[in-house]
Write a protein that holds these residues in place. Sequence first.
Motif, short mmCIF file in Angstrom:
data_model
loop_
_atom_site.label_atom_id
_atom_site.label_comp_id
_atom_site.label_asym_id
_atom_site.label_seq_id
_atom_site.Cartn_x
_atom_site.Cartn_y
_atom_site.Cartn_z
N ALA A 23 0.83 -1.21 0.00
CA ALA A 23 0.00 0.00 0.00
C ALA A 23 0.86 1.26 0.00
N ALA A 24 0.49 2.19 -0.85
CA ALA A 24 1.25 3.44 -0.97
C ALA A 24 1.01 4.34 0.23
N PRO A 25 2.01 5.14 0.60
CA PRO A 25 1.83 6.10 1.69
C PRO A 25 0.97 7.27 1.23
N ALA A 26 0.57 8.10 2.16
CA ALA A 26 -0.21 9.29 1.83
C ALA A 26 0.41 10.50 2.53
N GLY A 27 0.33 11.65 1.87
CA GLY A 27 0.86 12.87 2.45
C GLY A 27 1.75 13.60 1.47
N GLU A 28 2.30 14.73 1.91
CA GLU A 28 3.19 15.50 1.04
C GLU A 28 4.58 14.88 1.07
N MET A 29 5.09 14.58 -0.11
CA MET A 29 6.38 13.90 -0.20
C MET A 29 7.19 14.43 -1.38
N THR A 30 8.49 14.15 -1.35
CA THR A 30 9.33 14.42 -2.50
C THR A 30 9.12 13.29 -3.51
N VAL A 31 8.95 13.66 -4.77
CA VAL A 31 8.64 12.68 -5.81
C VAL A 31 9.68 12.79 -6.92
N VAL A 32 10.18 11.65 -7.36
CA VAL A 32 11.01 11.59 -8.55
C VAL A 32 10.19 10.93 -9.65
N CYS A 33 9.99 11.64 -10.76
CA CYS A 33 9.24 11.10 -11.89
C CYS A 33 10.23 10.60 -12.94
N GLY A 34 10.03 9.40 -13.42
CA GLY A 34 10.92 8.81 -14.40
C GLY A 34 10.82 9.49 -15.76
N PRO A 35 11.73 9.15 -16.68
CA PRO A 35 11.74 9.77 -18.00
C PRO A 35 10.70 9.14 -18.94
N GLY A 36 10.40 9.86 -20.03
CA GLY A 36 9.53 9.31 -21.06
C GLY A 36 8.06 9.51 -20.80
N TRP A 37 7.31 8.40 -20.69
CA TRP A 37 5.85 8.45 -20.59
C TRP A 37 5.34 9.30 -19.42
N PRO A 38 6.02 9.39 -18.27
CA PRO A 38 5.53 10.27 -17.21
C PRO A 38 5.36 11.72 -17.66
N GLY A 39 5.92 12.07 -18.82
CA GLY A 39 5.66 13.39 -19.37
C GLY A 39 4.19 13.64 -19.67
N VAL A 40 3.35 12.59 -19.59
CA VAL A 40 1.91 12.78 -19.76
C VAL A 40 1.36 13.70 -18.67
N LEU A 41 2.00 13.69 -17.50
CA LEU A 41 1.58 14.61 -16.43
C LEU A 41 1.85 16.05 -16.87
N LEU A 42 2.99 16.28 -17.47
CA LEU A 42 3.33 17.61 -18.00
C LEU A 42 2.34 18.02 -19.08
N HIS A 43 2.02 17.09 -19.97
CA HIS A 43 1.08 17.34 -21.05
C HIS A 43 -0.27 17.82 -20.51
N GLU A 44 -0.79 17.10 -19.55
CA GLU A 44 -2.12 17.43 -19.04
C GLU A 44 -2.10 18.61 -18.08
N ALA A 45 -1.13 18.64 -17.18
CA ALA A 45 -1.16 19.63 -16.11
C ALA A 45 -0.83 21.03 -16.59
N ILE A 46 0.06 21.16 -17.60
CA ILE A 46 0.37 22.52 -18.07
C ILE A 46 0.22 22.68 -19.57
N GLY A 47 0.25 21.55 -20.33
CA GLY A 47 0.20 21.65 -21.79
C GLY A 47 -1.04 22.34 -22.30
N HIS A 48 -2.19 21.90 -21.83
CA HIS A 48 -3.44 22.52 -22.29
C HIS A 48 -3.51 23.99 -21.87
N GLY A 49 -2.95 24.31 -20.74
CA GLY A 49 -2.96 25.69 -20.29
C GLY A 49 -2.09 26.61 -21.13
N LEU A 50 -1.26 26.04 -22.01
CA LEU A 50 -0.41 26.83 -22.89
C LEU A 50 -0.96 26.87 -24.32
#
Length: 473
Positions: A233-260
């Motif tokens: 089970a994953a923890p919950a709360g504010e944490m430091t996160v390392v996002c891997g290369p490649g497909w995790p860029g979908v977060l960038l696409h959705e979170a800021i891409g449309h806003g640009l």
Amino acid sequence: MTYADPRGFLYRSLDPDAAKKLAGRHLAGHDDGELYLQYRVSEAFGFDDGRLKTADYNSASGFGLRGVSGETTAFAHANEISAAAIERAAATLKLLDPAKGPAAPPPARTNQAMYGAEDPLSLVPFAEKVALCQKIDAAARARDPRVEQVSVSLLASWSVIDIHRADGFTATDVRPLVRLGVQIMARDGDRREAGFHGLGGRYLYDKLFDEAEWNRAIDVALAQALVNLESIAAPAGEMTVVCGPGWPGVLLHEAIGHGLEGDFNRKGTSAFSGRIGERVASPGVTVVDDGAILNRRGSLTIDDEGTPTGRTVLIEDGILKGYMQDRLNARLMGMEPTGNGRRESFAHAPMPRMTNTFMLAGQDDPDELVSRVKDGVYAKSFGGGQVDITSGKFVFSCTEAYRIRGGKIAEPLKGATLIGDGPSVLTRVRGIGNDLALDEGVGICGKAGQSVPAGVGQPTLLVDGLTVGGTAA
């Protein structure tokens, strides 16, 4: 099969010169617009439970006629390419006010032809496509006794478009697209977990039929499923996160891409509206949209208004530099089109859309970024998510994630979600890896009811203070 002139599929009942004249007559007197002709064929194979479950084939052709005056658009379409149908559609344009100034100039010309005329669907016999699915299914089941179910999807499309404008401008594009997906369900006792990997792009079937490529897809999907069988089970709360290369860029696409994208910024509904020249991200963060990368899923020779694609710098070293623009929003904002006017098909009007959107590499070693984290999460792959385009607030689920303990990747996690908002996430980037990777060609972007293929990418990123939603305290 190779076609000397793929446009022949568009002009079975209409002469190209007649189409040009119709566009000139009905679009004259408006600020902008085009007659968009399209022929498209597509196929989809679904192999599940050891047998072929679905085999779909579809062909469609039609036109979209669009006139633009000021901020107002009149659009009509039909699945019949004929002079009579276009004449009927032109009645819609009579609702527009006449242009008050000179018409918008045509798009720039390009000698670039990103793809040949080959149709991937017709080059490979039906039986060989089914046989490939069977091979993948058998190979995946032979890999590990814990493999319980295998699903294989094989998809392809081939599209030919012509664009005619009132000023005599004409442009043509031929667009192949293929995709392979492998999903594996593994079982250990009463526990079942899934893994997935896909690849594709704007090329022919050759790459997908390469034994090394589809075996790699099996390996990645199986490894993910087996890792998830060991997850806790994953923890919950504010944490430091390392996002891997490649497909995790979908977060960038959705979170800021449309806003640009230009339309949201022209209307003032984006968190980035009116902020060009301001710092919107941490130093070192550079984000681009590039529709001219050969073979990429989101690439196009020209966009769906005839504008050549290219690289648009959106954020440079943390400073907002520009937006992705179609012709309408660029004109109203006093900017230049960027080759981002896209539509799902002839039955849809174009709007600003992403092509291949990604963050450029930094100078940090990816392993060193992980070593900085005493307690956090490493997000290797993402699944579905929800995003509010106006605010950039997002919730993304991780399909493969790990706990970081003492600077080392530790146990795999189940049920991890990342919660935040795009604009603030960009300001919390504390490290940018030197390992930029683009996704392998499976992305689909939705906006205003339209879906188009798109690409994403990023290097490894260290983000300080993301909210992790999980099931354990």
